[in-house]
Design a protein around this motif. Sequence first.
Motif, PDB file in Angstrom:
ATOM      1  N   ALA A 323       0.835  -1.202   0.000  1.00 10.66           N
ATOM      2  CA  ALA A 323       0.000   0.000   0.000  1.00 10.66           C
ATOM      3  C   ALA A 323       0.867   1.248   0.000  1.00 10.66           C
ATOM      4  CB  ALA A 323      -0.927  -0.006   1.216  1.00 10.66           C
ATOM      5  N   ALA A 324       1.968   1.207   0.733  1.00  9.14           N
ATOM      6  CA  ALA A 324       2.884   2.352   0.796  1.00  9.14           C
ATOM      7  C   ALA A 324       3.523   2.613  -0.568  1.00  9.14           C
ATOM      8  CB  ALA A 324       3.964   2.090   1.848  1.00  9.14           C
ATOM      9  N   PHE A 325       3.951   1.543  -1.247  1.00  4.96           N
ATOM     10  CA  PHE A 325       4.544   1.686  -2.572  1.00  4.96           C
ATOM     11  C   PHE A 325       3.529   2.264  -3.561  1.00  4.96           C
ATOM     12  CE2 PHE A 325       8.629  -0.950  -3.165  1.00  4.96           C
ATOM     13  CZ  PHE A 325       9.068  -0.662  -1.879  1.00  4.96           C
ATOM     14  N   LYS A 326       2.290   1.764  -3.499  1.00  3.62           N
ATOM     15  CA  LYS A 326       1.256   2.252  -4.417  1.00  3.62           C
ATOM     16  C   LYS A 326       0.962   3.726  -4.176  1.00  3.62           C
ATOM     17  CE  LYS A 326      -1.042  -2.204  -5.152  1.00  3.62           C
ATOM     18  NZ  LYS A 326      -2.246  -3.036  -4.875  1.00  3.62           N
ATOM     19  N   ALA A 327       0.899   4.117  -2.901  1.00  4.77           N
ATOM     20  CA  ALA A 327       0.642   5.525  -2.577  1.00  4.77           C
ATOM     21  C   ALA A 327       1.755   6.405  -3.117  1.00  4.77           C
ATOM     22  CB  ALA A 327       0.510   5.695  -1.063  1.00  4.77           C
ATOM     23  N   PHE A 328       2.992   5.951  -2.965  1.00  7.30           N
ATOM     24  CA  PHE A 328       4.134   6.733  -3.452  1.00  7.30           C
ATOM     25  C   PHE A 328       4.122   6.826  -4.964  1.00  7.30           C
ATOM     26  CE2 PHE A 328       8.426   7.258  -5.032  1.00  7.30           C
ATOM     27  CZ  PHE A 328       8.953   8.243  -4.217  1.00  7.30           C
ATOM     28  N   GLU A 329       3.909   5.696  -5.620  1.00  7.06           N
ATOM     29  CA  GLU A 329       3.978   5.660  -7.086  1.00  7.06           C
ATOM     30  C   GLU A 329       2.855   6.472  -7.723  1.00  7.06           C
ATOM     31  OE1 GLU A 329       4.955   2.438 -10.606  1.00  7.06           O
ATOM     32  OE2 GLU A 329       4.133   1.718  -8.712  1.00  7.06           O
ATOM     33  N   SER A 330       1.700   6.538  -7.073  1.00  8.15           N
ATOM     34  CA  SER A 330       0.574   7.296  -7.607  1.00  8.15           C
ATOM     35  C   SER A 330       0.653   8.768  -7.233  1.00  8.15           C
ATOM     36  CB  SER A 330      -0.741   6.704  -7.100  1.00  8.15           C
ATOM     37  OG  SER A 330      -0.836   6.811  -5.688  1.00  8.15           O
ATOM     38  N   LYS A 331       1.753   9.152  -6.580  1.00  6.77           N
ATOM     39  CA  LYS A 331       2.011  10.542  -6.195  1.00  6.77           C
ATOM     40  C   LYS A 331       0.931  11.100  -5.273  1.00  6.77           C
ATOM     41  CE  LYS A 331       4.802  11.558 -10.276  1.00  6.77           C
ATOM     42  NZ  LYS A 331       5.041  12.450 -11.431  1.00  6.77           N
ATOM     43  N   GLN A 332       0.462  10.219  -4.378  1.00  4.20           N
ATOM     44  CA  GLN A 332      -0.461  10.671  -3.344  1.00  4.20           C
ATOM     45  C   GLN A 332       0.350  11.420  -2.278  1.00  4.20           C
ATOM     46  OE1 GLN A 332      -2.884   7.503  -1.745  1.00  4.20           O
ATOM     47  NE2 GLN A 332      -3.156   6.556  -3.748  1.00  4.20           N
ATOM     48  N   GLY A 333       0.123  12.714  -2.149  1.00  2.00           N
ATOM     49  CA  GLY A 333       0.871  13.485  -1.175  1.00  2.00           C
ATOM     50  C   GLY A 333       2.310  13.700  -1.606  1.00  2.00           C
ATOM     51  N   LEU A 334       3.208  13.711  -0.628  1.00  2.00           N
ATOM     52  CA  LEU A 334       4.619  13.991  -0.895  1.00  2.00           C
ATOM     53  C   LEU A 334       5.490  12.788  -0.544  1.00  2.00           C
ATOM     54  CD1 LEU A 334       4.539  17.663   0.376  1.00  2.00           C
ATOM     55  CD2 LEU A 334       4.980  16.934  -1.973  1.00  2.00           C
ATOM     56  N   LYS A 335       6.057  12.774   0.659  1.00  5.47           N
ATOM     57  CA  LYS A 335       6.927  11.668   1.056  1.00  5.47           C
ATOM     58  C   LYS A 335       6.151  10.630   1.851  1.00  5.47           C
ATOM     59  CE  LYS A 335      10.738  10.952   0.770  1.00  5.47           C
ATOM     60  NZ  LYS A 335      11.509  10.138  -0.233  1.00  5.47           N
ATOM     61  N   THR A 336       6.485   9.361   1.604  1.00  7.13           N
ATOM     62  CA  THR A 336       5.880   8.246   2.315  1.00  7.13           C
ATOM     63  C   THR A 336       6.913   7.590   3.216  1.00  7.13           C
ATOM     64  OG1 THR A 336       4.377   7.845   0.455  1.00  7.13           O
ATOM     65  CG2 THR A 336       4.674   6.043   2.024  1.00  7.13           C
ATOM     66  N   VAL A 337       6.555   7.419   4.478  1.00  7.01           N
ATOM     67  CA  VAL A 337       7.476   6.847   5.464  1.00  7.01           C
ATOM     68  C   VAL A 337       6.875   5.565   6.039  1.00  7.01           C
ATOM     69  CG1 VAL A 337       8.507   7.185   7.764  1.00  7.01           C
ATOM     70  CG2 VAL A 337       8.584   9.020   6.066  1.00  7.01           C
ATOM     71  N   MET A 338       7.726   4.556   6.238  1.00  3.92           N
ATOM     72  CA  MET A 338       7.293   3.289   6.827  1.00  3.92           C
ATOM     73  C   MET A 338       8.000   3.069   8.166  1.00  3.92           C
ATOM     74  SD  MET A 338       6.978   0.639   3.613  1.00  3.92           S
ATOM     75  CE  MET A 338       8.754   0.416   3.399  1.00  3.92           C
ATOM     76  N   TYR A 339       7.325   2.299   9.024  1.00  2.00           N
ATOM     77  CA  TYR A 339       7.860   2.000  10.350  1.00  2.00           C
ATOM     78  C   TYR A 339       7.900   0.494  10.568  1.00  2.00           C
ATOM     79  CZ  TYR A 339       6.607   6.920  10.949  1.00  2.00           C
ATOM     80  OH  TYR A 339       6.488   8.278  10.784  1.00  2.00           O
ATOM     81  N   PRO A 340       9.006  -0.006  11.145  1.00  2.92           N
ATOM     82  CA  PRO A 340       9.067  -1.454  11.431  1.00  2.92           C
ATOM     83  C   PRO A 340       8.013  -1.849  12.450  1.00  2.92           C
ATOM     84  CG  PRO A 340      11.242  -0.417  11.612  1.00  2.92           C
ATOM     85  CD  PRO A 340      10.239   0.689  11.527  1.00  2.92           C
ATOM     86  N   GLU A 341       7.603  -3.100  12.366  1.00  2.65           N
ATOM     87  CA  GLU A 341       6.695  -3.621  13.383  1.00  2.65           C
ATOM     88  C   GLU A 341       7.438  -3.770  14.705  1.00  2.65           C
ATOM     89  OE1 GLU A 341       5.455  -7.110  10.956  1.00  2.65           O
ATOM     90  OE2 GLU A 341       3.444  -6.407  11.488  1.00  2.65           O
ATOM     91  N   PRO A 342       6.748  -3.607  15.837  1.00  2.67           N
ATOM     92  CA  PRO A 342       7.403  -3.740  17.156  1.00  2.67           C
ATOM     93  C   PRO A 342       8.032  -5.114  17.318  1.00  2.67           C
ATOM     94  CG  PRO A 342       5.220  -2.766  17.371  1.00  2.67           C
ATOM     95  CD  PRO A 342       5.331  -3.237  15.955  1.00  2.67           C
TER      96      PRO A 342
END
Length: 342
Positions: A323-342
């Motif tokens: 989902a993060a990759f798709k959001a980035f590739e479709s230029k939704q917003g600006l920068k996309t950041v991901m967080y590791p699972e606990p």
Amino acid sequence: MKAVVKEKKGVGNIVYREVSEPVPGVGEIKVEVQAAGICGTDIHIYHDRFRYNPPVVLGHEFSGVVVEVGEGVKNFQIGDRVTAEAPARICGSCVYCRTGDYNLCSNRLGLGWGVNGCFAKYCVVEEKMAHKIPGNVSFKAGALCEPLACVIHGIELTGIRAGDVVVVAGPGPIGLLTLQAAKAEGARVIITGTSVDGERLQMAEQLGADYIINIEEKDLLNEVKSLTRGYGADVVLECSGNQASVNTCFEVIKKGGKYTQVGLFGKPITLDFEKVATKELKVTGVQSQKWTAWERALKLLEAGKIKLEPLVTGEYSMADWEAAFKAFESKQGLKTVMYPEP
């Protein structure tokens, strides 16, 4: 630990799976990743349009905390808040490495494509490629230090003087970072975009752009001439990677001006290069980053001259990488950041 892994060549072939937790070697530090940004390079690897050494953990924009140090490490200790440069491994012996231009090393292996990267709970980096994050900079902002260092490298190569009229073409994340970096040099900045860039142009205004021009509504050449007594822009930084933008930029730059290509096209383009001669332009390209740009970028962040958090408009768990990759590739917003699972 879980990691986002490009398993083999071909389009796709990325999975979120268990991998061995890394162990720092001599001169290396182990970092617990706190935040990691998605870059266009990661998308290119997904589509098999960039070199990489599978299987490899993706990602090269990140921030985190040192949890272990290898033998011989002198400048970092457990608990330090850090980020790291994208050139993870360099040969150290070529003319570029020996003269400090290791970003141009032909043998370099990048974090997240040549060696395992940061889309995981832990990653290992060489001490010489790591940098401490200022105390007033969040982990979210720290994950954007790498693209900022690339931009600062471009500013250093270009040379901007206080009072210069600078055109930044393209209001994407790199353009908005370039805008702030040029303002930090004392420039008057014109940022350009189109009607689809409405929110990004609003962000440019919030970040201090002096002039915002929608090139579908106003004639950029006339606007620039009216602001420069008819001469044209002193400096143009092309950040969109669009051929039509380059052609326009060659028109609006003054004779004897400086043109820097920051954005990447991903393919050959056609342009009127004769203008470089007839206008006596100084043309510069930008590749990655190096130590001087990193140090300068971190000082600007510490001084509050550049803001990174406003550029983060999408946040995801690494488990939701698709989902993060798709959001980035479709230029939704600006920068996309991901967080590791606990």
